[in-house]
Design an enzyme around this catalytic site. Structure first.
Site, PDB file in Angstrom:
ATOM      1  N   LYS A  53       0.847  -1.198   0.000  1.00  0.00           N
ATOM      2  CA  LYS A  53       0.000   0.000   0.000  1.00  0.00           C
ATOM      3  C   LYS A  53       0.881   1.246   0.000  1.00  0.00           C
ATOM      4  CE  LYS A  53      -3.751  -2.533   2.115  1.00  0.00           C
ATOM      5  NZ  LYS A  53      -4.408  -3.004   3.337  1.00  0.00           N
ATOM      6  N   GLN A  97      -4.760  -2.237   9.709  1.00  0.00           N
ATOM      7  CA  GLN A  97      -4.593  -3.503   8.996  1.00  0.00           C
ATOM      8  C   GLN A  97      -5.150  -4.660   9.830  1.00  0.00           C
ATOM      9  OE1 GLN A  97      -3.333  -3.909   5.766  1.00  0.00           O
ATOM     10  NE2 GLN A  97      -4.034  -6.009   6.034  1.00  0.00           N
ATOM     11  N   ASP A 120     -11.125   2.323   4.226  1.00  0.00           N
ATOM     12  CA  ASP A 120     -11.370   0.891   4.002  1.00  0.00           C
ATOM     13  C   ASP A 120     -12.866   0.617   3.844  1.00  0.00           C
ATOM     14  OD1 ASP A 120      -9.348  -0.930   3.617  1.00  0.00           O
ATOM     15  OD2 ASP A 120      -8.892  -1.191   5.742  1.00  0.00           O
TER      16      ASP A 120
END
Ligand SMILES: NC(=O)c1ccc[n+]([C@@H]2O[C@H](COP(=O)([O-])OP(=O)(O)OC[C@H]3O[C@@H](n4cnc5c(N)ncnc54)[C@H](OP(=O)(O)O)[C@@H]3O)[C@@H](O)[C@H]2O)c1
Length: 294
Positions: A53, A97, A120
């Site tokens: 990322k 994450q 997200d």
């Protein structure tokens, strides 16, 4: 003839489009988008994902920051870090994450993220807004799938879409996106899971089959009707002694025998996978431009 849906190609095109947008922002002396990632523990796969990322951010000209913490970080401390990021005006969007260590509640963590920075798309507010067809951050993998369908101009209206898998990150949101009153969308959707009997019979009625189960080679040629569109989200490692790594990636669909029957199909790797990170970049750009909550 079967068309291969090339996720590498499409994700590359989208990255180029994002990079152009970033250059325009720089030319206007605007702050460039800034994505942050919080990483707890030392799971190697999570470190790889976050590293990828960061690399993707650099490629398009975004700022990126990684906040790394040891596996014994307390839940309270993580919530404080989230509060800090929620209030840091330099950061447009951030992700925590997953998976998190077992002593930390994923629900509490996801709920603590400011929905305006939840790139997200996992916060209940963003999910609720998606259900209501309101502007929101879409979860990355379903967003990537919808982009592929859109860019390949695959007709979804009035089609029967069968989704195998009902996870919160793929199966459930993609089912909602395919059924909502929107283009692409407007499909009639059937969602299947481990308690669904007759999966084969249901699959045989699918014009569009989206598979997100984590079961290598589950979908075989006798489960797919001629001319169907098959989107394979599955990413499974299987042993491959001939490879230096000792493994290779395969999907949930037995590609070699299913592909000849399809009008369109995504390969694994190179199909849905490359779209996930680029979707996160698209969400971060939207965050920087205040497009969702502005
Ligand atoms: N390419 C990407 O960027 C990307 C992103 C995310 C995930 N993935 C991959 O996509 C796959 C799915 O991920 P996920 O997170 O959605 O998985 P998950 O949370 O494990 O969910 C799997 C779903 O499949 C269903 N299922 C599993 N085995 C089944 C069977 N034999 N018959 C019927 N249903 C079955 C489960 O049913 P129940 O609900 O009844 O248990 C569940 O709903 C994995 O291979 C993952 O690595 C790829």
């Amino acid at each position: 003839m079967t068309k291969i849906i090339d996720g590498k190609l499409i994700s590359g095109l989208i990255r180029d489009e994002i990079a152009v947008e970033v250059r325009k922002m720089m030319n206007k002396d605007l702050k460039v988008p800034h994505l942050a990632a919080v990483l707890v523990g030392d799971d190697p796969a999570s470190h790889t994902y976050v590293g990828n990322k960061e690399k993707a951010c650099q490629e398009v000209g975004f700022m990126s920051s990684i906040y790394k913490y040891p596996v014994n970080l307390s839940e309270a401390a993580l919530l404080e870090i989230i509060d800090f990021l929620n209030n840091d005006p330099e950061i447009d969007g951030f992700i925590v994450q997953l998976p998190l260590p077992g002593h930390i509640s994923v629900e509490k963590v996801l709920e603590r993220i400011d929905p305006r920075k939840d790139v997200d798309g996992f916060h209940p507010i963003n999910i609720g807004r998606m259900v209501q067809n309101m502007p929101c951050y879409l979860p990355a993998t379903p967003f990537g799938i919808m982009q592929l369908i859109d860019r390949y101009e695959i007709e979804t209206e009035g089609k029967h879409c069968v989704v195998l898998g009902r996870s919160q990150i793929v199966g459930t949101p993609v089912s909602l996106l395919m059924s909502r009153k929107h283009k692409p969308g407007n499909a009639t959707v059937t969602i299947c899971h481990s308690k669904t009997p007759n999966i084969k019979d249901i699959c045989l009625t699918a014009d569009i089959l989206i598979v997100a189960m984590g079961q290598a080679g589950f979908v075989t040629a006798d489960m797919v009707k001629d001319g169907a569109v098959v989107i394979d989200v599955g990413t499974n490692r299987i042993e491959a002694p001939e490879k230096k790594s000792g493994y290779r990636l395969v999907g949930d669909v037995l590609y070699e025998e299913v592909a000849p029957k399809c009008s369109f199909i995504t390969p694994v790797p190179g199909g849905v996978g490359p779209m996930t990170i680029v979707s996160l970049l698209m969400n971060t750009l939207k965050a920087a431009k205040n497009e969702i909550y502005g």
